[in-house]
Write a protein that holds these residues in place. Structure first.
Motif, short mmCIF file in Angstrom:
data_model
loop_
_atom_site.label_atom_id
_atom_site.label_comp_id
_atom_site.label_asym_id
_atom_site.label_seq_id
_atom_site.Cartn_x
_atom_site.Cartn_y
_atom_site.Cartn_z
N ARG A 203 40.90 42.57 22.65
CA ARG A 203 41.19 41.26 22.04
C ARG A 203 42.51 40.70 22.60
O ARG A 203 43.40 41.47 22.99
N PRO A 204 42.66 39.38 22.62
CA PRO A 204 43.95 38.80 23.02
C PRO A 204 45.08 39.33 22.14
O PRO A 204 44.95 39.41 20.92
N GLY A 205 46.17 39.75 22.76
CA GLY A 205 47.28 40.33 22.02
C GLY A 205 47.15 41.82 21.80
O GLY A 205 48.09 42.47 21.31
N GLY A 206 45.98 42.38 22.15
CA GLY A 206 45.80 43.82 22.02
C GLY A 206 46.58 44.58 23.08
O GLY A 206 47.05 44.00 24.07
N HIS A 207 46.71 45.88 22.90
CA HIS A 207 47.55 46.70 23.78
C HIS A 207 46.73 47.60 24.69
O HIS A 207 45.64 48.06 24.33
N LEU A 208 47.28 47.85 25.85
CA LEU A 208 46.75 48.81 26.82
C LEU A 208 47.79 49.89 27.05
O LEU A 208 48.94 49.60 27.36
N LEU A 209 47.37 51.15 26.89
CA LEU A 209 48.20 52.30 27.24
C LEU A 209 47.52 52.97 28.43
O LEU A 209 46.41 53.48 28.31
N LEU A 210 48.18 52.92 29.57
CA LEU A 210 47.58 53.35 30.83
C LEU A 210 48.40 54.48 31.44
O LEU A 210 49.61 54.35 31.63
N ILE A 211 47.73 55.58 31.74
CA ILE A 211 48.35 56.71 32.43
C ILE A 211 47.62 56.90 33.75
O ILE A 211 46.38 56.85 33.80
N PHE A 271 52.54 57.73 36.13
CA PHE A 271 53.11 56.60 35.41
C PHE A 271 52.47 56.47 34.03
O PHE A 271 51.32 56.82 33.83
N PHE A 272 53.28 56.00 33.11
CA PHE A 272 52.79 55.62 31.78
C PHE A 272 53.15 54.16 31.57
O PHE A 272 54.30 53.77 31.75
N VAL A 273 52.18 53.36 31.20
CA VAL A 273 52.38 51.93 30.98
C VAL A 273 51.97 51.56 29.57
O VAL A 273 50.92 51.98 29.08
#
Length: 278
Positions: A203-211, A271-273
């Protein structure tokens, strides 16, 4: 000049070649290569797995990631990446392209189920991070089993990676993805497109945690199964995020000590984003 049809054929060929690489993927071997000591040594601060778990714990306890639905994109045969998030969300969807990995996940999710790896030390470590003490690990295991609603097939190279109706219409509130996109994409452009595709689940404004991996060109998915990876640097990751409609909140980088380079890949860093969908 490359025509649209030629470009699409090239993209399809690249995706097919990547899918072929994964036919010999062995979940048990992969877990042994990457999720046992020294890479998963909970007595060492500089071990890879505790670093990743610490990043995820901090992200999920900063109180800006909220909502009802968390989706793990490309779970593989692993569970560590959702051990913090399962406390925040009421519904958790695990996903993977390979049926062997989905079967591995379903095996653990069954009460007293079987798994190729004992996840107890992981559960205990995250409980310790949360200040609950290691004895609470069985409660966390029960919580994780209770909130996982689905283990679904996914294809991040499709504009709609999940089947229609798999998620509520606004989209997920948060995505987690670990070592997926760069290891299933034939090149940087495909990696960037995949980031955009999974953004459609959010959803717009939702978060992504990317490794993900830095400087990695291959990893072993099983005995003799060498899988190509897009070698990324920090600037490329940030650029792909911007191009795909995310605002970077934070990036953290881990550099592998020499004894973590155990020959199952040529990764130089991780990396962690933490990012937010625009």
């Amino acid at each position: 000049m490359e025509t649209k049809a030629v470009k699409e054929k090239s993209l399809e060929d690249g995706r097919a070649a990547m899918a072929a690489c994964y036919q010999g993927f062995d979940p048990a071997a992969y877990l042994q290569y990457n999720y046992t000591p020294p890479r998963a040594d909970f007595c060492r601060r500089d071990s890879i797995v505790p670093w990743k778990l610490g990043c995820l714990h901090r992200a999920f306890t900063e109180e800006d990631i909220t909502g009802g639905v968390l989706v793990d994109v490309g779970s593989g045969p692993t569970l560590y990446q959702v051990l913090s998030g399962c406390e925040v969300f009421e519904r958790l969807v695990l996903t993977d392209f390979l049926e062997v990995n989905r079967r591995e996940l379903r095996g653990w999710l069954q009460e007293q189920g079987k798994s190729s790896l004992d996840w107890t030390p992981y559960l205990q470590h995250v409980c310790k991070l949360e200040g609950r003490g290691v004895s609470a690990w069985s409660e966390k295991a029960a919580r994780l089993r209770a909130v996982v609603s689905d283990v679904l097939p996914i294809d991040v190279h499709c504009p709609q990676p999940l089947a229609p109706g798999a998620l509520p219409s606004p989209g997920a509130d948060c995505l987690v993805s670990s070592f997926c996109l760069e290891s299933v994409s034939p090149d940087l452009d495909a990696f960037t497109r995949a980031l955009g595709h999974i953004g459609g689940l959010l959803r717009p404004g939702g978060h992504l945690l990317l490794i993900g991996a830095l400087g990695e060109s291959f990893y072993l998915g099983g005995p003799g199964v060498q899988i190509p990876v897009v070698p990324l640097d920090e600037a490329q990751v940030c650029g792909s995020l911007r191009e795909s409609g995310y605002t970077l909140i934070r990036m953290e980088v881990y550099t592998l000590p020499p004894d973590m380079r155990v020959g199952v890949d040529d990764v130089s860093g991780i990396f962690f984003v933490k990012a937010r969908k625009d």
